[in-house]
Design a protein around this motif. Structure first.
Motif, PDB file in Angstrom:
ATOM      1  N   VAL A 158      -0.080  10.283 -16.230  1.00 27.68           N
ATOM      2  CA  VAL A 158       0.396  10.489 -14.871  1.00 27.68           C
ATOM      3  C   VAL A 158       0.899   9.186 -14.257  1.00 27.68           C
ATOM      4  N   GLU A 159       0.116   8.117 -14.418  1.00 27.88           N
ATOM      5  CA  GLU A 159       0.482   6.846 -13.811  1.00 27.88           C
ATOM      6  C   GLU A 159       1.368   5.975 -14.695  1.00 27.88           C
TER       7      GLU A 159
ATOM      8  N   ILE B  56       0.839  -1.208   0.000  1.00 27.06           N
ATOM      9  CA  ILE B  56       0.000   0.000   0.000  1.00 27.06           C
ATOM     10  C   ILE B  56       0.867   1.248   0.000  1.00 27.06           C
ATOM     11  N   ARG B  57       1.931   1.255   0.789  1.00 24.91           N
ATOM     12  CA  ARG B  57       2.845   2.411   0.802  1.00 24.91           C
ATOM     13  C   ARG B  57       3.430   2.669  -0.581  1.00 24.91           C
ATOM     14  N   MET B  58       3.773   1.595  -1.267  1.00 28.25           N
ATOM     15  CA  MET B  58       4.370   1.735  -2.599  1.00 28.25           C
ATOM     16  C   MET B  58       3.407   2.378  -3.597  1.00 28.25           C
ATOM     17  N   HIS B  59       2.109   2.207  -3.379  1.00 24.53           N
ATOM     18  CA  HIS B  59       1.129   2.640  -4.370  1.00 24.53           C
ATOM     19  C   HIS B  59       0.205   3.765  -3.891  1.00 24.53           C
ATOM     20  N   THR B  60       0.481   4.338  -2.740  1.00 24.30           N
ATOM     21  CA  THR B  60      -0.392   5.378  -2.193  1.00 24.30           C
ATOM     22  C   THR B  60      -0.470   6.595  -3.107  1.00 24.30           C
ATOM     23  N   VAL B  61       0.647   7.037  -3.619  1.00 19.29           N
ATOM     24  CA  VAL B  61       0.653   8.225  -4.490  1.00 19.29           C
ATOM     25  C   VAL B  61      -0.155   7.950  -5.762  1.00 19.29           C
ATOM     26  N   SER B  62       0.020   6.786  -6.337  1.00 23.12           N
ATOM     27  CA  SER B  62      -0.742   6.422  -7.539  1.00 23.12           C
ATOM     28  C   SER B  62      -2.236   6.409  -7.251  1.00 23.12           C
ATOM     29  N   MET B  63      -2.604   5.818  -6.117  1.00 24.54           N
ATOM     30  CA  MET B  63      -4.021   5.773  -5.760  1.00 24.54           C
ATOM     31  C   MET B  63      -4.573   7.184  -5.593  1.00 24.54           C
ATOM     32  N   TYR B  64      -3.802   8.038  -4.938  1.00 23.76           N
ATOM     33  CA  TYR B  64      -4.261   9.408  -4.721  1.00 23.76           C
ATOM     34  C   TYR B  64      -4.502  10.128  -6.056  1.00 23.76           C
ATOM     35  N   LYS B  65      -3.557  10.015  -6.971  1.00 21.86           N
ATOM     36  CA  LYS B  65      -3.677  10.712  -8.256  1.00 21.86           C
ATOM     37  C   LYS B  65      -4.890  10.240  -9.042  1.00 21.86           C
ATOM     38  N   VAL B  66      -5.110   8.935  -9.073  1.00 23.84           N
ATOM     39  CA  VAL B  66      -6.261   8.389  -9.811  1.00 23.84           C
ATOM     40  C   VAL B  66      -7.563   8.833  -9.156  1.00 23.84           C
ATOM     41  N   ALA B  67      -7.647   8.702  -7.840  1.00 23.92           N
ATOM     42  CA  ALA B  67      -8.869   9.083  -7.131  1.00 23.92           C
ATOM     43  C   ALA B  67      -9.138  10.584  -7.262  1.00 23.92           C
ATOM     44  N   LYS B  68      -8.089  11.379  -7.199  1.00 22.81           N
ATOM     45  CA  LYS B  68      -8.244  12.833  -7.314  1.00 22.81           C
ATOM     46  C   LYS B  68      -8.767  13.229  -8.692  1.00 22.81           C
ATOM     47  N   ALA B  69      -8.347  12.490  -9.718  1.00 19.29           N
ATOM     48  CA  ALA B  69      -8.813  12.780 -11.077  1.00 19.29           C
ATOM     49  C   ALA B  69     -10.308  12.535 -11.213  1.00 19.29           C
ATOM     50  N   ILE B  70     -10.827  11.600 -10.445  1.00 16.08           N
ATOM     51  CA  ILE B  70     -12.254  11.284 -10.540  1.00 16.08           C
ATOM     52  C   ILE B  70     -13.070  12.144  -9.582  1.00 16.08           C
ATOM     53  N   LEU B  71     -12.606  12.278  -8.354  1.00 16.99           N
ATOM     54  CA  LEU B  71     -13.426  12.868  -7.302  1.00 16.99           C
ATOM     55  C   LEU B  71     -13.142  14.336  -7.018  1.00 16.99           C
TER      56      LEU B  71
ATOM     57  N   GLU C 185     -15.405  12.628 -17.390  1.00 15.15           N
ATOM     58  CA  GLU C 185     -14.720  11.635 -16.551  1.00 15.15           C
ATOM     59  C   GLU C 185     -14.095  10.522 -17.373  1.00 15.15           C
ATOM     60  N   LYS C 186     -14.792  10.039 -18.399  1.00  9.19           N
ATOM     61  CA  LYS C 186     -14.259   8.916 -19.178  1.00  9.19           C
ATOM     62  C   LYS C 186     -12.948   9.291 -19.873  1.00  9.19           C
ATOM     63  N   TYR C 187     -12.769  10.550 -20.213  1.00  7.09           N
ATOM     64  CA  TYR C 187     -11.517  11.003 -20.809  1.00  7.09           C
ATOM     65  C   TYR C 187     -10.477  11.297 -19.728  1.00  7.09           C
ATOM     66  N   ARG C 188     -10.933  11.928 -18.651  1.00  6.92           N
ATOM     67  CA  ARG C 188     -10.022  12.337 -17.578  1.00  6.92           C
ATOM     68  C   ARG C 188      -9.308  11.125 -16.970  1.00  6.92           C
ATOM     69  N   ILE C 189     -10.037  10.049 -16.721  1.00 11.88           N
ATOM     70  CA  ILE C 189      -9.418   8.895 -16.078  1.00 11.88           C
ATOM     71  C   ILE C 189      -8.408   8.235 -17.004  1.00 11.88           C
ATOM     72  N   VAL C 190      -8.683   8.189 -18.295  1.00 14.83           N
ATOM     73  CA  VAL C 190      -7.738   7.601 -19.251  1.00 14.83           C
ATOM     74  C   VAL C 190      -6.472   8.452 -19.325  1.00 14.83           C
ATOM     75  N   VAL C 191      -6.626   9.759 -19.345  1.00 12.08           N
ATOM     76  CA  VAL C 191      -5.470  10.664 -19.376  1.00 12.08           C
ATOM     77  C   VAL C 191      -4.626  10.486 -18.125  1.00 12.08           C
ATOM     78  N   MET C 192      -5.259  10.414 -16.965  1.00 11.82           N
ATOM     79  CA  MET C 192      -4.519  10.242 -15.716  1.00 11.82           C
ATOM     80  C   MET C 192      -3.770   8.912 -15.689  1.00 11.82           C
ATOM     81  N   LEU C 193      -4.436   7.854 -16.091  1.00 14.10           N
ATOM     82  CA  LEU C 193      -3.788   6.543 -16.066  1.00 14.10           C
ATOM     83  C   LEU C 193      -2.618   6.480 -17.049  1.00 14.10           C
ATOM     84  N   TYR C 194      -2.764   7.114 -18.206  1.00 13.42           N
ATOM     85  CA  TYR C 194      -1.737   7.045 -19.242  1.00 13.42           C
ATOM     86  C   TYR C 194      -0.573   7.997 -18.955  1.00 13.42           C
TER      87      TYR C 194
END
Length: 173
Positions: free
Chosen positions: A128-129, A20-35, A117-126
């Motif tokens: 940023v992540e 979880i520590r290794m992936h906390t930043v990634s989770m934050y960025k993805v969740a922030k892009a949606i919420l 949202e459907k575009y934002r999440i793809v952009v973030m995953l590609y």
């Protein structure tokens, strides 16, 4: 990382915490892009961690831990987003007044907010992540062609947003 996942699957709490520590930043960025709202982001991440701990035994391939976890996160984010949409009335809520320190960050966030949202999440995953198109397709459970199409459409929309800015702002960047 595969070793940590194997240990976590055997209910090793320390290994799971490290994952979880290794992936906390990634989770934050993805969740922030949606919420966008930090409280909702924290709720989604917390729910994701609990779900991952409870269901880690169902993960078939250790190398896909991050993909699996991000998919769970997106599902929780979408649930929170739907709940929030039901609760918010048609009145416009006041801005929080939070000021970002870096103009580029603010500009990037504004571009992202301008996307559906459907575009934002793809952009973030590609972008940023750093997920590959194939991985994004797996996470979102859509075809690779759909991912590519959404990325292309998002780029065009962001370019249009950029072109609409006053020229003096574009010169700063």
């Amino acid at each position: 990382m595969d070793n940590l996942v194997q240990r976590a699957k055997r209910q090793d709490q320390d290994a799971f915490v490290e994952l979880i520590r290794m992936h906390t930043v990634s989770m934050y960025k993805v969740a922030k892009a949606i919420l966008e709202n930090d409280e909702d982001v924290a709720d989604a991440i917390q729910e994701t961690i609990l779900t991952c701990w409870a269901k880690i035994g169902t993960l078939k391939k250790e190398r896909y831990f991050k993909t699996w976890m991000i998919r769970i996160l997106i599902n929780h984010c979408n649930g929170i987003y739907r709940q929030r949409e039901k609760m918010i009335t048609k009145e416009t809520l006041p801005e929080s007044g939070k000021v970002e320190e870096q103009y580029a960050t603010v500009e990037w966030q504004e571009f992202l907010k301008g996307l559906e949202e459907k575009y934002r999440i793809v952009v973030m995953l590609y972008y940023v992540e750093g997920f590959k198109i194939r991985e994004i397709a797996e996470i979102l459970q859509i075809s690779e062609n759909t991912v590519s199409t959404r990325l292309s459409a998002a780029r065009k929309k962001m370019e249009q947003q950029y072109q609409k800015q006053p020229s003096r702002i574009r010169q700063i960047v």
